[in-house]
Design an enzyme around this catalytic site. Structure first.
Site, short mmCIF file in Angstrom:
data_model
loop_
_atom_site.label_atom_id
_atom_site.label_comp_id
_atom_site.label_asym_id
_atom_site.label_seq_id
_atom_site.Cartn_x
_atom_site.Cartn_y
_atom_site.Cartn_z
N HIS A 121 18.71 59.67 -22.01
CA HIS A 121 18.01 59.95 -23.27
C HIS A 121 19.00 60.75 -24.13
CE1 HIS A 121 14.67 59.99 -20.30
NE2 HIS A 121 13.90 59.53 -21.26
N ASP A 124 19.16 64.35 -23.22
CA ASP A 124 19.68 64.72 -21.88
C ASP A 124 21.14 65.09 -21.98
OD1 ASP A 124 17.35 63.54 -20.88
OD2 ASP A 124 18.38 61.69 -20.31
N GLU A 252 8.59 50.23 -21.42
CA GLU A 252 8.33 50.71 -20.05
C GLU A 252 6.88 51.18 -19.97
OE1 GLU A 252 11.31 53.47 -18.54
OE2 GLU A 252 9.78 54.41 -17.29
N GLU A 288 8.53 50.33 -13.76
CA GLU A 288 8.77 51.48 -12.86
C GLU A 288 7.71 51.47 -11.75
OE1 GLU A 288 9.98 55.17 -14.58
OE2 GLU A 288 8.71 56.33 -13.22
N HIS A 291 4.93 54.01 -12.04
CA HIS A 291 3.99 53.71 -13.12
C HIS A 291 3.03 52.61 -12.70
CE1 HIS A 291 7.11 55.23 -16.34
NE2 HIS A 291 6.86 56.12 -15.38
N ASP A 316 12.91 50.51 -13.12
CA ASP A 316 13.11 51.94 -12.87
C ASP A 316 12.72 52.16 -11.41
OD1 ASP A 316 14.26 52.80 -15.15
OD2 ASP A 316 12.62 54.07 -15.82
N ASP A 327 3.29 61.18 -11.62
CA ASP A 327 4.58 60.50 -11.52
C ASP A 327 5.54 61.40 -10.72
OD1 ASP A 327 6.24 58.40 -12.18
OD2 ASP A 327 6.65 59.07 -14.22
N ASP A 329 8.09 60.51 -9.01
CA ASP A 329 9.49 60.06 -9.16
C ASP A 329 10.34 60.31 -7.92
OD1 ASP A 329 9.07 59.10 -11.71
OD2 ASP A 329 9.87 60.86 -12.72
N ASP A 359 15.29 56.11 -11.48
CA ASP A 359 14.51 57.10 -12.24
C ASP A 359 13.75 57.94 -11.21
OD1 ASP A 359 13.14 58.52 -14.09
OD2 ASP A 359 12.18 56.82 -15.07
#
Ligand code: XLS
Ligand code: NI
Ligand code: NI
Length: 459
Positions: A121, A124, A252, A288, A291, A316, A327, A329, A359
């Site tokens: 991003h 980031d 996404e 993802e 998700h 992802d 999430d 991750d 991700d």
């Protein structure tokens, strides 16, 4: 690739008078493939980037990518506690020079973990300034650095994106904000993110609408917000065209978090949205795993729904914890889940310009730099093994033959006429009354098929 090339800006003289490249991960060497029998925790057991399968290297098949936000901005903080993960390179007074050093560390990691791609991003990689102009200036400096590092290492950009959810200005959404001023700001930010993604040769551009949804309908005009979101995406497509950005646009889907209800809930609602607004030829899906499960689907389901419409774009790669409703991750080491996903991906003809982007983040107590390696090695190995198992499953074709046979009644006769819409209710009514009578039930054989799947996974 020689480290001297990468870290040319920071050579230090070693007591032995050899110029030593500065390393941010002194305890870890470039990860080598050692095969399934290896007991070395810092080696690949299944992912051999140079192995050629069906005319392509595993590096080319897998297109693994590192997510900058988790790997290099993740601190282990959660709503109940502050950072636990403190990295040695996060030092200095000027945020732009810290960002550069961090990026040196990141590219050293990308090389050592043998990942050919990375994703980011805008916020980031470079610190947000006091104004958009200052943020853009910071971004330009860091992007120039990233360009040098990409050139020196050969690591490429899978996708870029804009963070339209962290800053308080986006608390009520970006493209779906009730204030046109915020919409305009988000547009300006995405314009810049597209510019830099193009500069870095990004192969895709992602839209994840973290706050493109609502908390309560008491203050929300749902239809207007959806219209605005579609307009935003159209404007992005127009702008990309005007600058000659050829990357694939991806959306996404995610059902919730941070908003209670997000507009692109899952792939199916995403398809309806894209079609409703005439965007389907410009977008594909970045799916993802976490998700998918938050939306009440399996990973494989989301892949199949996208693939059925030719809209499978990228992955992802992570997983959630099914006992938790958010999430999380995590890195995915579930070979069974990934094998099923890989079967669907390979059947769909692969990901094209997409790839497998991790991700995924370290758990809060996983604070050692080595943990970053263990995490990605586990994910890459599980995916590589799944890829090989899926190829074997497809080569033997047992499931495909079973499924083909299950639908065989539609391959000829009145079944084919139904598929071709050559026959109507009147004719079918006559057929049943005069000829066919009662259908004969046939077993779906789920348990048999589950056992068959296990023969691939466990021999
Ligand atoms: C958050 C999303 C995010 C996107 C990129 O849940 O997964 O990380 O991938 O904005
Ligand atoms: Ni994601
Ligand atoms: Ni996510």
């Amino acid at each position: 690739m020689l480290f001297g090339l990468v870290f040319k800006t920071v050579p230090v003289l070693h007591p032995g008078f050899f110029p030593m490249p500065k390393t941010h991960f002194p305890r870890v060497r470039r990860i080598a493939y050692e095969g399934p029998k290896s007991t070395n925790a810092l080696a690949f057991r299944h992912y051999n980037p140079d192995e050629v399968i069906a005319g392509k290297t595993m590096r080319e098949h897998m297109r693994f990518s590192i997510a900058y936000w988790h790997a290099f901005r993740g601190t282990g903080s959660d709503p109940f506690g502050s950072a636990t993960i403190v990295r040695s390179w996060e030092k200095g007074s000027d945020p732009v020079s810290i960002a550069k050093t961090r990026m040196d560390a990141a590219f050293e990691f990308f090389q050592k973990i043998r990942a050919p791609f990375w994703c980011f991003h805008d916020r980031d990689i470079a610190p947000e300034g006091r104004s958009l102009a200052e943020s853009n200036k910071h971004l330009d400096k860091i992007v120039a650095h990233a360009k040098d590092l990409q050139k020196a290492t050969g690591v490429k950009l899978l996708w870029g994106t804009a963070n339209l959810f962290s800053n308080p200005r986006f608390m009520c959404g970006a493209a779906t904000n009730p204030d046109a001023h915020v919409f305009a700001y988000a547009a300006a930010q995405v314009k810049k993110a597209l510019d830099v993604t193009k500069q870095l040769g990004g192969e895709n551009y992602v839209f994840w609408g973290g706050r493109e949804g609502y908390e309560t309908l008491l203050n929300t005009h749902l239809k207007r917000e959806q219209d605005h979101l579609a307009t935003f995406l159209h404007l992005a497509v127009d702008y990309a065209k005007s600058i000659g950005f050829k990357g694939q646009f991806l959306i996404e889907p995610k059902p919730k978090e941070p908003t209670k209800h997000q507009y692109d809930f899952d792939v199916a609602s995403g398809i309806a949205f894209l079609r409703t607004y005439g965007l389907e030829q410009h977008f594909k899906f970045n799916i993802e795993t976490n998700h998918a499960t938050l939306a009440g689907h399996t990973f494989q389901h989301e892949i199949e729904v996208a693939a059925a419409q030719g809209l499978l774009g990228s992955i992802d790669a992570n997983t959630g914890d099914l006992l938790l409703g958010w999430d999380t991750d995590q890195f995915n080491t579930d070979v069974k889940e990934l094998t099923l996903a890989m079967v669907s991906i390979l059947k769909a003809g692969g990901l094209g310009s997409g790839g497998f982007n991790f991700d995924a983040k370290l758990r809060r107590p996983s604070i050692d730099p080595e943990d970053l390696f263990h995490a990605h090695i586990g994910g890459m190995d599980a995916y590589a093994l799944a890829f090989k198992l899926a190829r074997q499953i497809l080569a033997e074709g047992k499931f495909e033959r079973f499924v083909k046979e299950r639908y065989a009644s539609f391959d000829s006769g009145y079944g084919k006429d139904i598929e071709k819409r050559r026959i109507g209710f009147r004719e079918l009514n006559q057929l049943v009354l005069k000829k066919l009578g009662e259908p004969k039930p046939r077993s779906g054989k789920q348990e048999y098929l589950e056992n068959l799947l296990n023969t691939y996974l466990h021999g």
